[in-house]
Design a protein around this motif. Sequence first.
Motif, PDB file in Angstrom:
ATOM      1  N   LYS A 301     -36.191   3.251   9.122  1.00  0.00           N
ATOM      2  CA  LYS A 301     -37.058   4.428   8.976  1.00  0.00           C
ATOM      3  C   LYS A 301     -37.898   4.669  10.228  1.00  0.00           C
ATOM      4  O   LYS A 301     -38.429   5.761  10.415  1.00  0.00           O
ATOM      5  CB  LYS A 301     -37.968   4.245   7.762  1.00  0.00           C
ATOM      6  CG  LYS A 301     -37.240   4.205   6.423  1.00  0.00           C
ATOM      7  CD  LYS A 301     -38.218   3.969   5.278  1.00  0.00           C
ATOM      8  CE  LYS A 301     -37.487   3.915   3.940  1.00  0.00           C
ATOM      9  NZ  LYS A 301     -38.417   3.621   2.809  1.00  0.00           N
ATOM     10  N   SER A 302     -38.027   3.654  11.068  1.00  0.00           N
ATOM     11  CA  SER A 302     -38.869   3.764  12.263  1.00  0.00           C
ATOM     12  C   SER A 302     -38.104   4.434  13.409  1.00  0.00           C
ATOM     13  O   SER A 302     -37.008   4.014  13.770  1.00  0.00           O
ATOM     14  CB  SER A 302     -39.309   2.354  12.699  1.00  0.00           C
ATOM     15  OG  SER A 302     -39.817   2.388  14.010  1.00  0.00           O
ATOM     16  N   ASP A 303     -38.720   5.468  14.017  1.00  0.00           N
ATOM     17  CA  ASP A 303     -38.124   6.116  15.189  1.00  0.00           C
ATOM     18  C   ASP A 303     -37.906   5.113  16.315  1.00  0.00           C
ATOM     19  O   ASP A 303     -36.899   5.159  17.029  1.00  0.00           O
ATOM     20  CB  ASP A 303     -39.029   7.244  15.700  1.00  0.00           C
ATOM     21  CG  ASP A 303     -39.065   8.430  14.756  1.00  0.00           C
ATOM     22  OD1 ASP A 303     -38.270   8.434  13.790  1.00  0.00           O
ATOM     23  OD2 ASP A 303     -39.902   9.333  14.973  1.00  0.00           O
ATOM     24  N   GLU A 307     -34.434   4.080  18.141  1.00  0.00           N
ATOM     25  CA  GLU A 307     -34.253   4.212  19.590  1.00  0.00           C
ATOM     26  C   GLU A 307     -33.892   2.862  20.212  1.00  0.00           C
ATOM     27  O   GLU A 307     -33.056   2.782  21.125  1.00  0.00           O
ATOM     28  CB  GLU A 307     -35.525   4.764  20.235  1.00  0.00           C
ATOM     29  CG  GLU A 307     -35.333   5.085  21.716  1.00  0.00           C
ATOM     30  CD  GLU A 307     -36.541   5.781  22.325  1.00  0.00           C
ATOM     31  OE1 GLU A 307     -37.602   5.792  21.681  1.00  0.00           O
ATOM     32  OE2 GLU A 307     -36.408   6.297  23.455  1.00  0.00           O
ATOM     33  N   ALA A 308     -34.510   1.794  19.723  1.00  0.00           N
ATOM     34  CA  ALA A 308     -34.204   0.455  20.246  1.00  0.00           C
ATOM     35  C   ALA A 308     -32.729   0.126  20.075  1.00  0.00           C
ATOM     36  O   ALA A 308     -32.086  -0.407  20.993  1.00  0.00           O
ATOM     37  CB  ALA A 308     -35.072  -0.590  19.538  1.00  0.00           C
ATOM     38  N   LEU A 349     -27.254   0.049  27.997  1.00  0.00           N
ATOM     39  CA  LEU A 349     -27.724  -1.262  27.547  1.00  0.00           C
ATOM     40  C   LEU A 349     -28.972  -1.657  28.324  1.00  0.00           C
ATOM     41  O   LEU A 349     -28.941  -1.807  29.546  1.00  0.00           O
ATOM     42  CB  LEU A 349     -26.620  -2.310  27.751  1.00  0.00           C
ATOM     43  CG  LEU A 349     -26.981  -3.735  27.305  1.00  0.00           C
ATOM     44  CD1 LEU A 349     -27.265  -3.786  25.807  1.00  0.00           C
ATOM     45  CD2 LEU A 349     -25.849  -4.706  27.669  1.00  0.00           C
ATOM     46  N   ASP A 350     -30.079  -1.816  27.623  1.00  0.00           N
ATOM     47  CA  ASP A 350     -31.359  -2.187  28.237  1.00  0.00           C
ATOM     48  C   ASP A 350     -32.106  -3.047  27.203  1.00  0.00           C
ATOM     49  O   ASP A 350     -32.886  -2.533  26.381  1.00  0.00           O
ATOM     50  CB  ASP A 350     -32.159  -0.936  28.599  1.00  0.00           C
ATOM     51  CG  ASP A 350     -33.420  -1.269  29.408  1.00  0.00           C
ATOM     52  OD1 ASP A 350     -33.897  -2.423  29.323  1.00  0.00           O
ATOM     53  OD2 ASP A 350     -33.921  -0.373  30.107  1.00  0.00           O
ATOM     54  N   VAL A 351     -31.846  -4.339  27.234  1.00  0.00           N
ATOM     55  CA  VAL A 351     -32.391  -5.244  26.224  1.00  0.00           C
ATOM     56  C   VAL A 351     -33.917  -5.299  26.295  1.00  0.00           C
ATOM     57  O   VAL A 351     -34.603  -5.326  25.261  1.00  0.00           O
ATOM     58  CB  VAL A 351     -31.783  -6.652  26.398  1.00  0.00           C
ATOM     59  CG1 VAL A 351     -32.386  -7.622  25.385  1.00  0.00           C
ATOM     60  CG2 VAL A 351     -30.263  -6.597  26.238  1.00  0.00           C
ATOM     61  N   ALA A 352     -34.463  -5.301  27.504  1.00  0.00           N
ATOM     62  CA  ALA A 352     -35.920  -5.366  27.643  1.00  0.00           C
ATOM     63  C   ALA A 352     -36.585  -4.147  26.997  1.00  0.00           C
ATOM     64  O   ALA A 352     -37.602  -4.273  26.293  1.00  0.00           O
ATOM     65  CB  ALA A 352     -36.288  -5.455  29.125  1.00  0.00           C
ATOM     66  N   LYS A 353     -36.036  -2.990  27.244  1.00  0.00           N
ATOM     67  CA  LYS A 353     -36.571  -1.759  26.642  1.00  0.00           C
ATOM     68  C   LYS A 353     -36.466  -1.820  25.115  1.00  0.00           C
ATOM     69  O   LYS A 353     -37.405  -1.439  24.397  1.00  0.00           O
ATOM     70  CB  LYS A 353     -35.771  -0.560  27.169  1.00  0.00           C
ATOM     71  CG  LYS A 353     -36.162   0.782  26.574  1.00  0.00           C
ATOM     72  CD  LYS A 353     -37.492   1.266  27.105  1.00  0.00           C
ATOM     73  CE  LYS A 353     -37.771   2.693  26.659  1.00  0.00           C
ATOM     74  NZ  LYS A 353     -39.093   3.166  27.132  1.00  0.00           N
ATOM     75  N   ALA A 354     -35.343  -2.322  24.630  1.00  0.00           N
ATOM     76  CA  ALA A 354     -35.153  -2.422  23.181  1.00  0.00           C
ATOM     77  C   ALA A 354     -36.162  -3.385  22.560  1.00  0.00           C
ATOM     78  O   ALA A 354     -36.745  -3.104  21.500  1.00  0.00           O
ATOM     79  CB  ALA A 354     -33.723  -2.869  22.879  1.00  0.00           C
ATOM     80  N   LYS A 355     -36.383  -4.526  23.217  1.00  0.00           N
ATOM     81  CA  LYS A 355     -37.361  -5.495  22.687  1.00  0.00           C
ATOM     82  C   LYS A 355     -38.755  -4.888  22.635  1.00  0.00           C
ATOM     83  O   LYS A 355     -39.505  -5.109  21.677  1.00  0.00           O
ATOM     84  CB  LYS A 355     -37.357  -6.751  23.563  1.00  0.00           C
ATOM     85  CG  LYS A 355     -36.147  -7.664  23.351  1.00  0.00           C
ATOM     86  CD  LYS A 355     -36.282  -8.912  24.213  1.00  0.00           C
ATOM     87  CE  LYS A 355     -35.166  -9.893  23.916  1.00  0.00           C
ATOM     88  NZ  LYS A 355     -35.268 -11.119  24.754  1.00  0.00           N
ATOM     89  N   ASP A 359     -40.900  -4.424  19.252  1.00  0.00           N
ATOM     90  CA  ASP A 359     -42.245  -5.003  19.161  1.00  0.00           C
ATOM     91  C   ASP A 359     -43.241  -3.932  18.723  1.00  0.00           C
ATOM     92  O   ASP A 359     -44.076  -4.153  17.823  1.00  0.00           O
ATOM     93  CB  ASP A 359     -42.620  -5.582  20.527  1.00  0.00           C
ATOM     94  CG  ASP A 359     -43.898  -6.415  20.457  1.00  0.00           C
ATOM     95  OD1 ASP A 359     -44.426  -6.642  19.340  1.00  0.00           O
ATOM     96  OD2 ASP A 359     -44.391  -6.847  21.516  1.00  0.00           O
ATOM     97  N   GLU A 360     -43.182  -2.761  19.340  1.00  0.00           N
ATOM     98  CA  GLU A 360     -44.093  -1.661  18.990  1.00  0.00           C
ATOM     99  C   GLU A 360     -43.898  -1.210  17.538  1.00  0.00           C
ATOM    100  O   GLU A 360     -44.840  -0.722  16.903  1.00  0.00           O
ATOM    101  CB  GLU A 360     -43.859  -0.479  19.939  1.00  0.00           C
ATOM    102  CG  GLU A 360     -44.275  -0.756  21.378  1.00  0.00           C
ATOM    103  CD  GLU A 360     -43.866   0.355  22.335  1.00  0.00           C
ATOM    104  OE1 GLU A 360     -44.101   0.219  23.538  1.00  0.00           O
ATOM    105  OE2 GLU A 360     -43.299   1.367  21.845  1.00  0.00           O
ATOM    106  N   ALA A 361     -42.677  -1.368  17.029  1.00  0.00           N
ATOM    107  CA  ALA A 361     -42.393  -0.955  15.647  1.00  0.00           C
ATOM    108  C   ALA A 361     -42.739  -2.038  14.628  1.00  0.00           C
ATOM    109  O   ALA A 361     -42.625  -1.809  13.415  1.00  0.00           O
ATOM    110  CB  ALA A 361     -40.914  -0.592  15.529  1.00  0.00           C
ATOM    111  N   GLY A 362     -43.162  -3.225  15.123  1.00  0.00           N
ATOM    112  CA  GLY A 362     -43.512  -4.314  14.203  1.00  0.00           C
ATOM    113  C   GLY A 362     -42.339  -5.211  13.859  1.00  0.00           C
ATOM    114  O   GLY A 362     -42.399  -5.950  12.865  1.00  0.00           O
TER     115      GLY A 362
END
Length: 532
Positions: A301-303, A307-308, A349-355, A359-362
Motif C-alpha cells: 500500500k506504500s508508494d 517505488e523501492a 537496479l539501484d539497491v541503495a536507493k531501494a533500501k 527505510d522511509e516506508a518503515g
Amino acid sequence: MTSFNKKNLVTAIITISSVTFILSTHAATPADTLVVAKNLEDVISLDPAEAYENTTGEIINNSYSRLVHRDKHDATKIVGDVAQSWDVSSDGKTYTFTLNPAEKFPSGRAIAAEDVVYSLQRVILLNKTPAFLLRNFGWNKDNVNSNVQAIKGKVIIHIQDAIAPQLVLQILATSVTSVVDEKLLQQHSKDNDYGNGWLRTAWAGSGPFSIQTWQPKQAIVLEKNSAYYGEQAKISRVIFRHVPDSSTQTLLLTKGDVDLAYNLQPDQLADLIKDKQFKTVDSLKLTQIYIPLNQKVEPLKSDKVREALKYLIDYQGIKNNLLKGQWVIHQSFYGIGQPGVLTDNPYHLDVAKAKQLLDEAGYKQGFELKMDVENTSPYPDIAQSIQSTFALAGVRLKLVTSDRRQIVTEYRDRKHQTILWHASVDYNDPNASAADYAYNTDNSLHSTNRNRAWRSSWIDHNINKLTDLALHEKDPQKRLSDYQTLQRDMWKVSPYIFLFQQKERLAINGHVQDLVTGPNYDATLYNYVVKR
C-alpha cells in the motif's frame, strides 16, 4: 458448432495424437493443414463475451466477424466487416451502421441487425471480464437495450458521452464485439445465460474459420468456413497443439510435425535458423511483462515500497542474459507503437536507493512477499532474477509456479499478492491502457468494472480524473499530451511494475508463406497462409 466434418476432424485428431510418437518418427503435416505448436494453457472460454486471454483472442479473431475490424496492414485504421458503411451524428453520440446483405452464417441465414444487437447487449448483460470495454460507452444492464437497437435493418448505437470516433470504432473492432448467431444461441440458452454455458466450448460465428473442437490442454481445431463472405481461407484447417515446452516445440518443427512454433527461446531460434529451411516472422507486439502489486497486501500500500521494488530489478541483466532480443526494456504502461507513448525508462537496479525508500516506508528489515509465476519460459528465469535482487534489500520473495490458467483465475479473483504476468491491449488507442490499468471508480466486490486496476484493488481519484479528462479531450494533440501526463503520474503512484515489451519471433518452416501478424495480441491471421 454449426457444421461438423467428421472426416476432417478425425484427420486432425490423428495428427494431434502423433505427439506421443514424434520422438521416433517423422510425419510431415498435410498440405492443406497448418499445424501450430503453442502453449494453450490460457484458454478458459471460447465465448467472445467472456474470453479475454491472448490465445482465445487470436482464435476468435480468426473465427468471428464484427461490425468493423482493424486493417490487416495498419492496426490504427478501421475498415468495415459486417457493416458496409456507418454514419456518426453531429453530436458524436449516435452511430448508425448499414450491414452488408451478402454476409451470412454457415446455416445460410443472413446476418441481421438483430444478431449484432443481441451480441453487443449480451456482453453487458453477462458482465464477464471483457465487458468493461463496452462500458466505455456508458452502457450498463439498465440502459443497454435502449442504447443498442435494430431499426429498419440498421444497427443504431448510442453512447453516453461524445468521445473520439476513432476510439469508438477501435473498441467495436475488439473480439468482445464479435457477432454471434442469435437464433443458434437461443437454442442453447439455459437459465437465462444467453447461451454462455454452451458457447464456452462451441462456435456460433461467421468468420473465415469455424471452431471445430477444443480439447483442453491438448488442441484446438479450426476448419475453413466455406460460407464466409470474404476472401476464402487458402488452407482447409489450422490445428493448434498444446506444447508448453519450447524444446519440444523445436523438435516438432525440425522433424516436420508442426509448421509454426510460438514459444522458442533465443538460443533455440539461433540454432534453428542456421538451417535455411526455417525462418522467423518478427513483430513488435503490444504485449508487455509487468508485475501487479495487490493493494490488499499491507506493505504494497506504500508508494515508497512500490517505488523501492521498481529499483530492485536488474532490467538490463535480464534483457541481455535471459531474453536475448525477444523483449525490449519498456516501463510505461503504454506499449511502443501506441499513440503518445513515453519511451523513457526511469528505473534501473539501484539497491541503495531501494533500501532508502524501504527505510522511509518503515520496512528497513524488508518483508515477505509471494509471487505467482507461470511455469513456462522465460518467466521462471526472470522470477529467479527478481527474487535474488529483491533479497538484496531484505524483500523475501516466495515464488509459486503454476500453469497460466490457475494464475488467471487467482488474478481475476484478487487472491494474488504479486504476479509475474504479461498482457496486451485490446485496441490501438491510448484509452485502451488507461481504461484497463488506471480507471477504477468502484473497488468493491460488487463492481461491474473488473479491469486490472480493480484486480489490483487499486483506486486513485486523481488518476481517474486525468483518465476522464484525456478520454473526452477533442483536440488530438492535447489528448496525447494528457495521456503522457497520465503515464508520468502512473510511474509515481500505480501498483504496477512494467518491465519489458515483446519482440515476437515466430519460427516457421520455409514452405509456410503469407502469415499476417501485427502489434495486437490477436492480430495473427491464418486465412491468407499458403504452403508451397
